[in-house]
Design an enzyme around this catalytic site. Structure first.
Site, PDB file in Angstrom:
ATOM      1  N   HIS A  72     -32.009 109.955 -18.651  1.00  0.00           N
ATOM      2  CA  HIS A  72     -32.569 108.709 -18.126  1.00  0.00           C
ATOM      3  C   HIS A  72     -31.582 108.077 -17.162  1.00  0.00           C
ATOM      4  O   HIS A  72     -30.377 108.064 -17.403  1.00  0.00           O
ATOM      5  CB  HIS A  72     -32.949 107.741 -19.250  1.00  0.00           C
ATOM      6  N   ASP A  74     -32.025 104.887 -16.127  1.00  0.00           N
ATOM      7  CA  ASP A  74     -31.978 103.442 -16.356  1.00  0.00           C
ATOM      8  C   ASP A  74     -30.846 103.119 -17.322  1.00  0.00           C
ATOM      9  O   ASP A  74     -30.361 103.988 -18.059  1.00  0.00           O
ATOM     10  CB  ASP A  74     -33.326 102.930 -16.896  1.00  0.00           C
ATOM     11  N   ASP A 105     -23.822 106.340 -20.903  1.00  0.00           N
ATOM     12  CA  ASP A 105     -25.229 106.330 -21.341  1.00  0.00           C
ATOM     13  C   ASP A 105     -26.129 105.969 -20.181  1.00  0.00           C
ATOM     14  O   ASP A 105     -26.522 104.838 -20.044  1.00  0.00           O
ATOM     15  CB  ASP A 105     -25.389 105.351 -22.509  1.00  0.00           C
ATOM     16  N   GLU A 140     -36.099 104.664 -20.583  1.00  0.00           N
ATOM     17  CA  GLU A 140     -35.637 105.088 -21.899  1.00  0.00           C
ATOM     18  C   GLU A 140     -35.097 103.908 -22.668  1.00  0.00           C
ATOM     19  O   GLU A 140     -35.335 103.763 -23.859  1.00  0.00           O
ATOM     20  CB  GLU A 140     -34.557 106.167 -21.769  1.00  0.00           C
ATOM     21  N   GLU A 141     -34.377 103.045 -21.959  1.00  0.00           N
ATOM     22  CA  GLU A 141     -33.734 101.908 -22.623  1.00  0.00           C
ATOM     23  C   GLU A 141     -34.708 100.752 -22.844  1.00  0.00           C
ATOM     24  O   GLU A 141     -34.386  99.785 -23.502  1.00  0.00           O
ATOM     25  CB  GLU A 141     -32.526 101.427 -21.808  1.00  0.00           C
ATOM     26  N   GLU A 169     -27.901 112.871 -23.634  1.00  0.00           N
ATOM     27  CA  GLU A 169     -27.524 111.605 -24.276  1.00  0.00           C
ATOM     28  C   GLU A 169     -26.110 111.698 -24.843  1.00  0.00           C
ATOM     29  O   GLU A 169     -25.678 112.771 -25.269  1.00  0.00           O
ATOM     30  CB  GLU A 169     -28.493 111.272 -25.423  1.00  0.00           C
ATOM     31  N   HIS A 372     -23.499 100.851 -24.213  1.00  0.00           N
ATOM     32  CA  HIS A 372     -24.151  99.537 -24.346  1.00  0.00           C
ATOM     33  C   HIS A 372     -23.139  98.395 -24.467  1.00  0.00           C
ATOM     34  O   HIS A 372     -23.523  97.251 -24.677  1.00  0.00           O
ATOM     35  CB  HIS A 372     -25.120  99.497 -25.542  1.00  0.00           C
TER      36      HIS A 372
HETATM   37 ZN   LIG Z   1     -29.213 106.834 -23.461  1.00  0.00          ZN
END
Ligand SMILES: [Zn+2]
Length: 403
Positions: A72, A74, A105, A140-141, A169, A372
């Site tokens: 992903h 995003d 990520d 995805e997020e 991931e 994150h």
């Molecule tokens: Zn991820």
């Protein structure tokens, strides 16, 4: 000259692609892969009530085997940008470490996938021995409805068939090579709603306090494990996340009490079997509960004083059984990093839960300890090593096969 994963990662991080914004990230990938000979599809999906999301599918080659690299583009929001050591979308490198939202990520891993594929192709005159695809979502997020799940359906409708998928991931707790994910637990949300009978707090015998009953039922649901785990999974777990009565008074016994919970479940259960198990345990606790008030009025047709409201879930449990493909990936990781990765099914869900319906999927990416967070970052040496791992997987997959 080999492709430079750090430079690609920096370019990707500079795109402020917080879900559902594309912000140039997919355009950048489309340009690089297009230059590498890939056929590019930019696909936008929409659904009433949700933001449109752009996705990318790119393929090179028209023979089998067909390996798909997924990810992903995003990212989650940066939070308070002033708390970052380096601005979250500036892609600054300090002492060999790239700072930025998405560094691990998972723009860093996408950069490694792209670099590895371009190098692999360059060494073969620009053409693979089979087919390589990129399946890159921009959702995805977020709520993940306009991303991988629809992109896979779209690809299948075009006749695309995948043999294996490697999702990038971040999987490693501390060091590159710690952990290879071969499955994920399922996730199910529900609410327990207990009905009683309202009354005066000074006359509890004339009321049926649902707080007492919900405590008894919750106690029963927490008292016994759901299982003892399985070959590839930890024990399933039910966790209450909220208990609510919403009673503004001090002198009224309420009529209803609610509790919300989440279950992370392993391959000993399906969603249906899990619901039956929980409902049976609640029924036993309800029946065993010795209230002082015979509240047949609050009981439903079943004689039960509770019900469950289950939320729909698209997060089923899955596991990719160890076999040639898992072995190939695991061996390569060990060769490059010196660590034999644990085969794990831990952590949250990922888009692998959708991909598994189309082909076997494993997940291996960067170290996840800063994902994150403020100051998300990745060492350039990790990007180099991950690129080497992906490259060697590609070489071996297409030269020796893993079917
Ligand atoms: Zn991820």
């Amino acid at each position: 000259m080999p492709a430079d994963p750090l430079a690609i990662a920096c370019d990707l991080v500079r795109c402020r692609s917080v879900t559902p914004q594309e912000s140039g990230a997919l355009a950048l990938l489309a340009r690089m892969l297009g230059d590498g000979g890939f056929t590019i599809h930019r696909v936008t999906f929409s659904q009433p009530g949700t933001a449109d999301v752009e996705n990318l599918f790119a393929r090179i080659g028209d023979t089998m085997p067909h390996l798909v690299l997924a990810g992903h583009a995003d990212v989650v929001p940066p939070g308070d940008e002033t708390r970052w050591r380096h601005a979250p979308f500036a892609a600054e490198v300090e002492d060999g470490v790239l700072f930025g939202r998405g560094a691990v990520d998972m723009k860093g891993a996408i950069a490694c996938q792209v670099a590895a594929v371009l190098d692999h192709l360059a060494a073969r005159g620009g053409a693979p021995k089979g087919s390589i695809s990129f399946l890159i979502t921009g959702d995805e997020e977020g709520i993940a409805v306009n991303g991988t799940v629809k992109l896979l359906k779209w690809a299948a409708a075009r006749g695309e068939k995948f043999d294996h998928c490697l999702l990038g991931e971040p999987t490693n707790p501390n060091h590159l090579g710690d952990m290879l994910k071969i499955g994920r637990r399922g996730s199910l949300n529900g609410s327990l709603v207990v009905s009683g009978m309202q009354g005066h707090v000074a006359y509890p015998a004339l009321a049926d306090n649902p707080v007492r009953r919900i405590v008894a039922i919750m106690g029963a649901l927490m008292a016994e494990p759901l299982d003892n785990g399985s070959a590839h999974f930890d024990p399933s777990n039910l966790e209450f996340t909220s208990v609510d009565v919403g009673n503004p008074t001090v002198n009224v016994i309420p009529a209803e009490a609610r509790a919300r919970f989440n279950i992370r479940f392993n391959d000993r259960h399906t969603q249906a079997s899990l619901k039956s198990l929980i409902e049976a345990r609640a029924a036993a606790a309800d029946a065993a509960y010795g209230g002082s008030f015979d509240n047949t009025a609050a009981a439903g047709a079943t004689g039960q004083h509770f019900r469950f409201d289950w939320e729909p879930s698209n997060a089923d449990v899955f596991v990719t059984r160890p076999g040639p493909f898992v072995d190939l990936v695991r061996r390569v990781i060990a060769e490059v990093t010196g660590r034999t990765p644990e085969l794990s099914t831990s952590g949250g869900t990922s888009d692998a839960r959708f991909i598994k319906d189309y082909c076997p999927v494993v997940e291996f990416g960067l170290v996840n300890d800063t994902m994150h967070k403020i100051d998300e970052r990745v060492a350039a040496t990790d990007l180099e090593a991950l690129t080497a791992i992906y490259r060697r997987i590609l070489d071996r997959y297409f030269d020796q096969g893993a079917a």
